[in-house]
Design a protein around this motif. Structure first.
Motif, PDB file in Angstrom:
ATOM      1  N   ARG A 170      47.412  39.496  40.022  1.00 15.36           N
ATOM      2  CA  ARG A 170      47.057  40.308  41.180  1.00 15.36           C
ATOM      3  C   ARG A 170      46.748  39.419  42.387  1.00 15.36           C
ATOM      4  O   ARG A 170      46.019  38.432  42.252  1.00 15.36           O
ATOM      5  CB  ARG A 170      45.856  41.197  40.853  1.00 15.36           C
ATOM      6  CG  ARG A 170      45.769  42.427  41.729  1.00 15.36           C
ATOM      7  CD  ARG A 170      44.520  43.228  41.447  1.00 15.36           C
ATOM      8  NE  ARG A 170      44.538  43.957  40.188  1.00 15.36           N
ATOM      9  CZ  ARG A 170      45.138  45.125  39.998  1.00 15.36           C
ATOM     10  NH1 ARG A 170      45.794  45.695  40.988  1.00 15.36           N
ATOM     11  NH2 ARG A 170      45.079  45.725  38.836  1.00 15.36           N
ATOM     12  N   ALA A 171      47.305  39.770  43.529  1.00 17.30           N
ATOM     13  CA  ALA A 171      47.113  39.004  44.754  1.00 17.30           C
ATOM     14  C   ALA A 171      45.631  38.946  45.126  1.00 17.30           C
ATOM     15  O   ALA A 171      44.833  39.781  44.694  1.00 17.30           O
ATOM     16  CB  ALA A 171      47.905  39.642  45.890  1.00 17.30           C
ATOM     17  N   THR A 172      45.255  37.952  45.922  1.00 18.33           N
ATOM     18  CA  THR A 172      43.865  37.841  46.376  1.00 18.33           C
ATOM     19  C   THR A 172      43.826  37.843  47.898  1.00 18.33           C
ATOM     20  O   THR A 172      44.840  37.644  48.551  1.00 18.33           O
ATOM     21  CB  THR A 172      43.235  36.526  45.880  1.00 18.33           C
ATOM     22  OG1 THR A 172      43.962  35.428  46.440  1.00 18.33           O
ATOM     23  CG2 THR A 172      43.248  36.434  44.371  1.00 18.33           C
ATOM     24  N   VAL A 173      42.652  38.070  48.426  1.00 15.62           N
ATOM     25  CA  VAL A 173      42.445  37.944  49.870  1.00 15.62           C
ATOM     26  C   VAL A 173      41.821  36.562  50.103  1.00 15.62           C
ATOM     27  O   VAL A 173      41.280  35.971  49.172  1.00 15.62           O
ATOM     28  CB  VAL A 173      41.534  39.067  50.412  1.00 15.62           C
ATOM     29  CG1 VAL A 173      42.193  40.412  50.224  1.00 15.62           C
ATOM     30  CG2 VAL A 173      40.157  39.051  49.765  1.00 15.62           C
ATOM     31  N   PRO A 174      41.915  36.031  51.338  1.00 12.37           N
ATOM     32  CA  PRO A 174      41.356  34.707  51.589  1.00 12.37           C
ATOM     33  C   PRO A 174      39.906  34.617  51.119  1.00 12.37           C
ATOM     34  O   PRO A 174      39.141  35.567  51.263  1.00 12.37           O
ATOM     35  CB  PRO A 174      41.444  34.582  53.116  1.00 12.37           C
ATOM     36  CG  PRO A 174      42.575  35.472  53.507  1.00 12.37           C
ATOM     37  CD  PRO A 174      42.544  36.616  52.534  1.00 12.37           C
ATOM     38  N   SER A 175      39.533  33.493  50.558  1.00 10.70           N
ATOM     39  CA  SER A 175      38.179  33.196  50.056  1.00 10.70           C
ATOM     40  C   SER A 175      37.845  33.907  48.751  1.00 10.70           C
ATOM     41  O   SER A 175      36.749  33.744  48.216  1.00 10.70           O
ATOM     42  CB  SER A 175      37.084  33.532  51.066  1.00 10.70           C
ATOM     43  OG  SER A 175      37.383  32.986  52.306  1.00 10.70           O
ATOM     44  N   GLN A 176      38.729  34.717  48.238  1.00 18.20           N
ATOM     45  CA  GLN A 176      38.480  35.348  46.929  1.00 18.20           C
ATOM     46  C   GLN A 176      38.887  34.337  45.864  1.00 18.20           C
ATOM     47  O   GLN A 176      40.029  33.871  45.868  1.00 18.20           O
ATOM     48  CB  GLN A 176      39.296  36.635  46.820  1.00 18.20           C
ATOM     49  CG  GLN A 176      38.983  37.436  45.573  1.00 18.20           C
ATOM     50  CD  GLN A 176      39.943  38.616  45.396  1.00 18.20           C
ATOM     51  OE1 GLN A 176      40.618  39.013  46.348  1.00 18.20           O
ATOM     52  NE2 GLN A 176      40.016  39.147  44.207  1.00 18.20           N
ATOM     53  N   HIS A 177      37.981  33.990  44.965  1.00 21.56           N
ATOM     54  CA  HIS A 177      38.239  32.845  44.095  1.00 21.56           C
ATOM     55  C   HIS A 177      38.660  33.202  42.678  1.00 21.56           C
ATOM     56  O   HIS A 177      38.776  32.323  41.835  1.00 21.56           O
ATOM     57  CB  HIS A 177      37.003  31.943  44.057  1.00 21.56           C
ATOM     58  CG  HIS A 177      36.698  31.343  45.389  1.00 21.56           C
ATOM     59  ND1 HIS A 177      37.573  30.498  46.032  1.00 21.56           N
ATOM     60  CD2 HIS A 177      35.657  31.515  46.235  1.00 21.56           C
ATOM     61  CE1 HIS A 177      37.063  30.142  47.195  1.00 21.56           C
ATOM     62  NE2 HIS A 177      35.910  30.750  47.349  1.00 21.56           N
ATOM     63  N   ALA A 178      38.838  34.486  42.403  1.00 22.70           N
ATOM     64  CA  ALA A 178      39.203  34.843  41.030  1.00 22.70           C
ATOM     65  C   ALA A 178      40.139  36.041  41.027  1.00 22.70           C
ATOM     66  O   ALA A 178      40.087  36.888  41.918  1.00 22.70           O
ATOM     67  CB  ALA A 178      37.946  35.174  40.235  1.00 22.70           C
ATOM     68  N   THR A 179      40.976  36.086  40.012  1.00 23.27           N
ATOM     69  CA  THR A 179      41.853  37.246  39.840  1.00 23.27           C
ATOM     70  C   THR A 179      42.356  37.278  38.394  1.00 23.27           C
ATOM     71  O   THR A 179      42.109  36.347  37.627  1.00 23.27           O
ATOM     72  CB  THR A 179      43.022  37.216  40.842  1.00 23.27           C
ATOM     73  OG1 THR A 179      43.703  38.472  40.814  1.00 23.27           O
ATOM     74  CG2 THR A 179      44.030  36.117  40.517  1.00 23.27           C
ATOM     75  N   GLY A 180      43.058  38.345  38.042  1.00 25.05           N
ATOM     76  CA  GLY A 180      43.504  38.525  36.662  1.00 25.05           C
ATOM     77  C   GLY A 180      45.009  38.368  36.498  1.00 25.05           C
ATOM     78  O   GLY A 180      45.780  38.685  37.402  1.00 25.05           O
ATOM     79  N   VAL A 181      45.403  37.872  35.324  1.00 22.28           N
ATOM     80  CA  VAL A 181      46.822  37.752  34.971  1.00 22.28           C
ATOM     81  C   VAL A 181      47.106  38.718  33.823  1.00 22.28           C
ATOM     82  O   VAL A 181      46.297  38.843  32.899  1.00 22.28           O
ATOM     83  CB  VAL A 181      47.178  36.320  34.508  1.00 22.28           C
ATOM     84  CG1 VAL A 181      48.687  36.161  34.351  1.00 22.28           C
ATOM     85  CG2 VAL A 181      46.623  35.281  35.461  1.00 22.28           C
ATOM     86  N   PHE A 182      48.230  39.397  33.914  1.00 22.18           N
ATOM     87  CA  PHE A 182      48.580  40.409  32.926  1.00 22.18           C
ATOM     88  C   PHE A 182      49.983  40.126  32.375  1.00 22.18           C
ATOM     89  O   PHE A 182      50.813  39.531  33.063  1.00 22.18           O
ATOM     90  CB  PHE A 182      48.541  41.802  33.572  1.00 22.18           C
ATOM     91  CG  PHE A 182      47.228  42.090  34.255  1.00 22.18           C
ATOM     92  CD1 PHE A 182      46.159  42.588  33.538  1.00 22.18           C
ATOM     93  CD2 PHE A 182      47.051  41.823  35.613  1.00 22.18           C
ATOM     94  CE1 PHE A 182      44.935  42.825  34.149  1.00 22.18           C
ATOM     95  CE2 PHE A 182      45.827  42.058  36.232  1.00 22.18           C
ATOM     96  CZ  PHE A 182      44.768  42.562  35.500  1.00 22.18           C
ATOM     97  N   MET A 183      50.261  40.557  31.167  1.00 24.28           N
ATOM     98  CA  MET A 183      51.578  40.322  30.556  1.00 24.28           C
ATOM     99  C   MET A 183      51.675  41.089  29.245  1.00 24.28           C
ATOM    100  O   MET A 183      50.714  41.720  28.816  1.00 24.28           O
ATOM    101  CB  MET A 183      51.778  38.824  30.285  1.00 24.28           C
ATOM    102  CG  MET A 183      50.846  38.262  29.228  1.00 24.28           C
ATOM    103  SD  MET A 183      50.759  36.472  29.216  1.00 24.28           S
ATOM    104  CE  MET A 183      49.712  36.146  30.625  1.00 24.28           C
ATOM    105  N   ARG A 184      52.859  41.003  28.631  1.00 24.94           N
ATOM    106  CA  ARG A 184      53.033  41.599  27.303  1.00 24.94           C
ATOM    107  C   ARG A 184      53.468  40.490  26.346  1.00 24.94           C
ATOM    108  O   ARG A 184      54.399  39.742  26.648  1.00 24.94           O
ATOM    109  CB  ARG A 184      54.082  42.708  27.360  1.00 24.94           C
ATOM    110  CG  ARG A 184      54.243  43.461  26.051  1.00 24.94           C
ATOM    111  CD  ARG A 184      55.115  44.711  26.207  1.00 24.94           C
ATOM    112  NE  ARG A 184      56.416  44.415  26.764  1.00 24.94           N
ATOM    113  CZ  ARG A 184      56.788  44.660  28.026  1.00 24.94           C
ATOM    114  NH1 ARG A 184      55.969  45.246  28.849  1.00 24.94           N
ATOM    115  NH2 ARG A 184      57.983  44.345  28.454  1.00 24.94           N
TER     116      ARG A 184
END
Lengths: 166, 207
Positions: free
Chosen positions: A41-55
């Motif tokens: 998932r894309a982030t906005v500037p200064s956002q330091h975390a996000t998730g990765v998804f897959m099968r």
């Protein structure tokens, strides 16, 4: 079986040539582990975390035991659960992959957490991620490129309504 | 709640001649039960919170202005508590809010969407603004200090807590979206599992 053996031999030979001297681990795809539809998932500037998804689908029983990425300082495997309308997130040591059964890492369940991102992730970027598996006592690796999708990207196969099982 | 008992008694006397008074009594109970949740009371997909005390908050918007719930009086509000590093629930809830506005069409302009961070430590005004506006430029991000955040959450009976992970921390938090009507009265809690259309059905009872 013979075909797989030849393929892994070829892969091993290739890896040996490419990374002569480096510790090499067998490729997960040659052991029948498939990684599909990897996205982050894309982030906005200064956002330091996000998730990765897959099968993930493994022909033989296996387990995802770790993830690495140069895009982030730390990478963790998390599980989300909804209890009495409260969202709870926990780090888990790994994810079991039953033989032949696809396991979804998707909003509402498991995901890989990228923590301490080195730069914002923009839609269309590719994030290299190395997945580490265990199968039959062997350690395997698979490098994939997760496609960055917009903040409003829905859960795989549908929106919020797709998370009914929680 | 009391229906299983009278029914059991009714069953026990069934072989005898039916008592007309008991019959009348039973049909009155049935009628009462019917009208109680009949067509007059609209059925919600979410939780009916009307009758619950309305919550409030003392927070700042991302431009630094002091904000309380009454500042948004005159239009219905959808209120969600979350944090920007949330990989899953928060983007899903905000994406659904975007879908809800699309489905509402012309009525969407009546609706105000507020996002209160439960992680003010990491969610600076800049991050919060960029985050909420990435979904919709009209979504409002609100934050306060630790005490103001706790007070706002308590006021809406929202639960949140910091949970350590290997290298950092994450937040457990209530995943309900609260609907407050134009008069500032708490009306509905939309569940996370509700589709955008089910939320719109519920919102129509308030708009």
């Amino acid at each position: 079986m013979k075909k797989i053996a030849i393929k892994s031999l070829a892969a091993a030979a290739f890896a040996f040539c490419a990374l002569a001297g480096a510790n090499h681990v067998a490729l997960a795809q040659d052991a029948g582990i498939k990684v599909d539809d990897a996205w982050v998932r894309a982030t906005v500037p200064s956002q330091h975390a996000t998730g990765v998804f897959m099968r993930l689908t493994s022909n033989a029983a296996g387990r995802l035991v770790g993830v690495e990425s140069q895009a982030a300082k730390h990478v963790e495997i998390h599980e989300m659960a909804m209890q009495d309308n409260v969202m709870k997130m926990r780090q888990v040591p790994g994810i079991d992959l039953p033989a032949g059964q696809p396991v979804e890492l998707k909003p509402g369940g498991y995901h890989v957490m990228l923590l301490g991102l080195k730069a914002p992730l923009n839609v269309g970027d590719k994030v290299p991620v190395t997945l580490k598996f265990e199968q039959g006592g062997k350690l395997l690796e698979q490098r994939v490129e997760a496609e960055v999708r917009g903040l409003t990207a829905p859960a795989h196969g549908g929106g919020a309504a797709a998370n009914h099982k929680h | 709640m009391h229906s299983p008992l009278p029914r059991a008694r009714f069953g026990a006397t069934h072989s005898h001649a039916p008592d007309p008074r008991r019959r009348l009594l039973l049909s009155s109970i049935a009628l009462l039960a019917l009208t109680g949740c009949g067509p007059d009371a609209p059925k919600l997909h979410g939780m009916d919170l009307s009758g619950m005390p309305s919550g409030d908050f003392q927070l700042q918007d991302t431009d630094g202005r002091e904000r309380k719930l009454a500042d948004y009086a005159g239009q219905p509000v959808m209120l969600f508590f979350g944090f920007t590093q949330c990989p899953d629930i928060c983007p899903t809830a905000l994406t659904r809010a975007v879908e809800i506005k699309t489905l509402l069409g012309a009525d969407a302009s009546k609706l105000r969407v507020l996002f209160i961070t439960v992680d003010p430590e990491r969610d600076t005004p800049e991050i919060l603004r960029a985050y909420t506006q990435a979904f919709d430029p009209d979504f409002v991000g609100l934050r306060g200090n630790a005490e103001q955040t706790r007070a706002a959450a308590q006021s809406f009976k929202v639960f949140y807590q910091k949970v350590a992970t290997g290298s950092s921390y994450t937040m457990d938090h209530t995943a309900l979206t609260y609907v407050i009507d134009a008069n500032g009265k708490l009306r509905i809690a939309l569940r996370h599992q509700q589709s955008a259309q089910e939320c719109v059905d519920d919102l129509r009872t308030v708009l």
